[in-house]
Design an enzyme around this catalytic site. Structure first.
Site, mmCIF file in Angstrom:
data_model
loop_
_atom_site.group_PDB
_atom_site.id
_atom_site.type_symbol
_atom_site.label_atom_id
_atom_site.label_comp_id
_atom_site.label_asym_id
_atom_site.label_seq_id
_atom_site.Cartn_x
_atom_site.Cartn_y
_atom_site.Cartn_z
ATOM 1 N N ASP A 199 -52.058 19.350 -127.677
ATOM 2 C CA ASP A 199 -51.637 20.745 -127.510
ATOM 3 C C ASP A 199 -52.814 21.661 -127.816
ATOM 4 O OD1 ASP A 199 -50.425 23.225 -127.533
ATOM 5 O OD2 ASP A 199 -48.680 22.572 -128.676
ATOM 6 N N HIS A 231 -48.874 21.130 -124.785
ATOM 7 C CA HIS A 231 -47.926 22.107 -125.324
ATOM 8 C C HIS A 231 -46.553 21.962 -124.684
ATOM 9 C CE1 HIS A 231 -46.878 25.700 -127.526
ATOM 10 N NE2 HIS A 231 -46.490 26.321 -126.428
ATOM 11 N N SER A 290 -42.271 26.467 -129.429
ATOM 12 C CA SER A 290 -43.356 27.434 -129.432
ATOM 13 C C SER A 290 -42.940 28.694 -130.209
ATOM 14 C CB SER A 290 -43.759 27.763 -127.998
ATOM 15 O OG SER A 290 -44.990 28.441 -127.964
#
Length: 776
Positions: free
Chosen positions: A698, A730, A610
């Site tokens: 995601d 995610h 991320s």
């Protein structure tokens, strides 16, 4: 599903073997105390989970213990029964007296949800909620793991109950527990009613109607208003909450086994985290504003919300907290006179330092018990958790215990609400992460862990006010430290820089260094900046990090400025400085570790997800010859592309110091500024082999980000590999997915850094370019 199929993957000392060994330690997900008899004897019920890798599922089981408390406050513990597996349970909650247990379960064959009540005589109530049809699915996110039905059934999978690091053995990309925002299962004080949250009942999709066939007659009684409703778009609450759209408050009355949906909640609110008000005359709940549209709620404590009271007699709904704030996690004291809750500011960082507020029930007066901390003090650095423990009040209805990050630790704090003082109950302990499971009858039940020690279940008796320290913890299930892993905390002080606001330019931050205990130094180093970006790597047990140490790597977990636990000023300092300050901080931590520790400066790798992957990609462009390998999960690489694809488009503006409003559309100069800060703009400088792991579902960071980056790297001849998980979100959660991600990341590091040797000789590197398979 991408999978590692090379022969020898399960050989002793391989990534798969290390992961399998270190992921088998159980995590305690829930605990409850019950009074076994008059006096000082108690029963402790604990629910645990661990990955069952051969069966590709999460194994859930219960344990039972007996506790004895003597007159001097000492405790003795013994196992009361053998462990037993838990099947199909979605939610469970013990009544206030501990005499009843409510269990929400899923029937695998029909897919129906059953709400049952059990006591010492057996099952006393059983209600088929699905058959009643009063509402949709019960909200269970943050509460119960998936029962993992066969793929041919239509039974839904529940969201995880345990903190994400416990369910995700990789533990790389979710440094803090992230509880679900809506779910609850609350007993009334009379123990005759149960309160929960479910999805609003929607009309079932209709099969093709006969008038759709040419020449067919159309029924006269068909409601014209329902025509075309089958494909009407309904907003949801974003990543990990894709089936959560319109929650409603529901009550099961056990005397008549009837279910009702409460009316009176304003239509512009989505209710959750509900509990009964004093006297069972009303319901307290958290209400989130969802107009004009919903923004992603998972891991976002900055959404407009308030604490409300719904009077069941009059139907009046009253806002108890401040009008324009973000409030959550209400906890009523045992005597029913005080209500604790957390409060934050709207907008800005998605995670931030919060206030602890207390409302006096009779007068409706609210005071701030603990305020936002700008600069951390030695004894207290602020509150950063998204939820208070379900049972956090002491028996005196004056003191409360809660857990929160304090720099790179998570400690248990005792708060005296009358004098607003804080006592750290776990400071200085060898364990770096403490989590309170329950506090009943002044008995504390908690878990503690460290980077080299899996979670242990412990209990303690809370002494009278003023005599809490030292607190004596008694092990219930004691887990020894894992051999071959050591850890320490590094303090990093950045030099003055013009890149950051002057007031925040020299704030210290920390990094956790995990190292192999044996083997020949210097060790290769794997650098891990966390995601978020407003999160923190606390000193908890992470099986994947310990497994990397077992493979011969040292691991550096970097809490750059902007991390939680270091004061609100540190969090705010990152705004408008993403891609600059966080990147510089990470590299500064690396350079300090290389100077002070026995590490190999020629064998460095990056492992992140991320926003941490965003930092890693910037480092690859800035230092093209510095890092020899990089493995990323759900990377952020193109900021302006996220404006129309992410469930949190507001963060794209906030991260660059730009204001956000719901009606805002991007301007050319803003898109240009975002692109300038994006790693994709510097992709031409990248030379390091890159592994990308993404989930096709995601909602936070679109998988097309990784696909775009993958294509750019391939076109430029950079060794790259893309793993595409069709059902992944995610978090890339799930036992099989997490194991596969770790195995592929570890093998990628071994391939490009060389197998660390334990005899001091040079590593054996693998020549030739990396394989570049097409994405699935």
């Amino acid at each position: 599903m991408a999978a590692e199929t090379e022969r020898g993957a399960e050989a002793p000392g391989s990534p798969a073997a290390c992961y399998r060994e270190l992921s088998q330690f159980a995590a305690v997900t829930r605990a409850a105390l019950g009074a076994a008899a008059e006096g000082q004897t108690f029963l402790l019920h604990a629910e645990c989970s661990r990955p069952d890798l051969p069966r590709r599922r999460l194994l859930r089981f219960s344990r039972h213990y007996s506790l004895w408390r003597d007159g001097d406050g000492g405790l003795a513990v013994s196992r009361a029964a053998l462990s037993a597996e838990i099947h199909n349970q979605l939610l469970s909650q013990d009544s206030p007296t501990g005499q009843h247990r409510a269990v929400l379960s899923c029937c695998p064959r029909q897919g129906h949800e059953l709400l049952e009540v059990w006591d010492s005589s057996g099952r006393s109530h059983s209600v088929d909620l699905t058959a009643l049809g009063k509402h949709g699915e019960v909200y269970t996110e943050g509460r119960a793991p998936s029962p993992h039905p066969p793929p041919t059934t239509q039974v839904r999978a529940a969201q995880p109950v345990v903190p994400v690091p416990a369910l995700c053995p990789a533990g790389l990309w979710h440094p803090l527990p992230v509880p679900g925002p809506f779910a609850c299962l609350a007993w009334s004080r009379s123990e005759t009613q149960l309160l929960y949250v479910a999805e609003k009942s929607w009309p079932k999709p209709q099969s093709p109607c006969p008038w759709d066939v040419p020449g067919a007659a159309r029924p006269v009684e068909e409601d014209e208003d329902e025509e075309g409703e089958q494909f009407l778009y309904r907003e949801d609450w974003g990543e990990a909450l894709g089936t959560r759209s319109v929650p409603v408050l529901c009550v099961l009355d056990m005397e008549g086994s009837s279910v009702s949906v409460l009316e009176g909640v304003p239509e512009h609110l989505s209710p959750g985290q509900a509990l009964w008000s004093p006297g069972d005359t009303g319901v307290l709940f958290v209400g989130w504003w969802h107009e004009p549209f919903r923004l992603g709620l998972s891991a976002c404590s900055n959404r407009r919300s308030g604490i409300f009271h719904l009077d069941l007699g009059s139907g009046h709904c009253e806002l108890l907290s401040a009008e324009h704030r973000a409030a959550c996690s209400p906890r009523l004291s045992p005597d029913g006179r005080r209500l604790l809750y957390l409060e934050g500011c709207l907008g800005g960082p998605h995670r931030q330092c919060l206030r602890l507020r207390m409302l006096t029930w009779q007068t409706r007066q609210t005071v701030t018990v603990l305020d936002v901390v700008q600069e951390p003090m030695e004894a207290f650095a602020g509150l950063y958790g998204e939820a208070l423990p379900p049972r956090c009040w002491a028996a005196d209805s004056r003191r409360a215990v809660l857990g929160t990050p304090q720099r790179s630790r998570t400690d248990l704090l005792l708060v005296d609400t009358e004098v607003a003082t804080v006592t750290n109950l776990t400071a200085g302990s060898p364990e770096g992460c403490w989590e309170l499971l329950t506090l009943q009858w002044d008995l504390l039940v908690a878990t503690c862990s460290a980077p080299n020690r899996p979670p242990s279940l412990v209990v303690s008796a809370l002494p009278p006010a003023g005599r809490e320290l030292p607190l004596c913890w008694v092990p219930v299930e004691d887990t020894p430290t894992v051999p071959g892993v050591t850890w320490k905390t590094l303090t990093v002080r950045p030099p003055c820089s013009g890149q950051s606001p002057a007031a925040h330019g020299t704030q210290a931050f920390e990094a956790l260094l995990l190292s192999p205990l044996d083997g020949a130094a210097p060790h290769p180093l794997v650098v891990c900046p966390h995601g978020g970006p407003h999160a923190v790597f606390d000193a908890r047990w992470r099986p994947s990090m310990a497994a990397l140490c077992r493979l011969g790597f040292a691991v550096l977990l970097v809490n750059y400025r902007g991390s939680l636990g270091f004061g609100q000023a540190s969090i705010s300092s990152l705004l408008s400085c993403v891609g600059v300050q966080d990147v510089e901080d990470t590299q500064l931590a690396v350079e300090q570790a290389l100077r002070s520790e026995p590490l190999d400066p020629h064998r460095l790798a990056l492992l992140a997800g991320s926003h941490g992957a965003f930092i890693a990609l910037h480092l690859l462009a800035r230092e093209p010859e510095r890092y020899q390998a990089c493995a990323l999960r759900s990377p952020v690489s193109n900021l302006p592309a996220l404006l129309g694809t992410s469930d949190i488009p507001d963060w794209r503006y906030t991260s660059l110091g730009l204001p956000y409003s719901f009606e805002r559309v991007p301007r050319a100069e803003e898109v240009a500024a975002m692109l300038q800060r994006s790693p994709i703009a510097q992709a031409a400088q990248v030379r390091t082999p890159v592994l990308l792991c993404v989930g096709a579902r995601d909602r936070r960071v679109s998988p097309t980000q990784a696909l775009e980056l993958y294509r750019v790297l391939r076109a430029r001849g950079v060794p790259a590999r893309l793993l595409w998980y069709p059902e992944g979100g995610h978090a890339l959660a799930g036992v099989e997915t997490e194991a596969d991600v770790f195995r592929n990341c570890a093998r990628w590091l071994l391939r490009h850094l060389g197998q660390p040797r334990r005899d001091g000789t040079a590593p054996c590197t693998h020549g030739g370019p990396a394989a570049v398979p097409a994405p699935r």
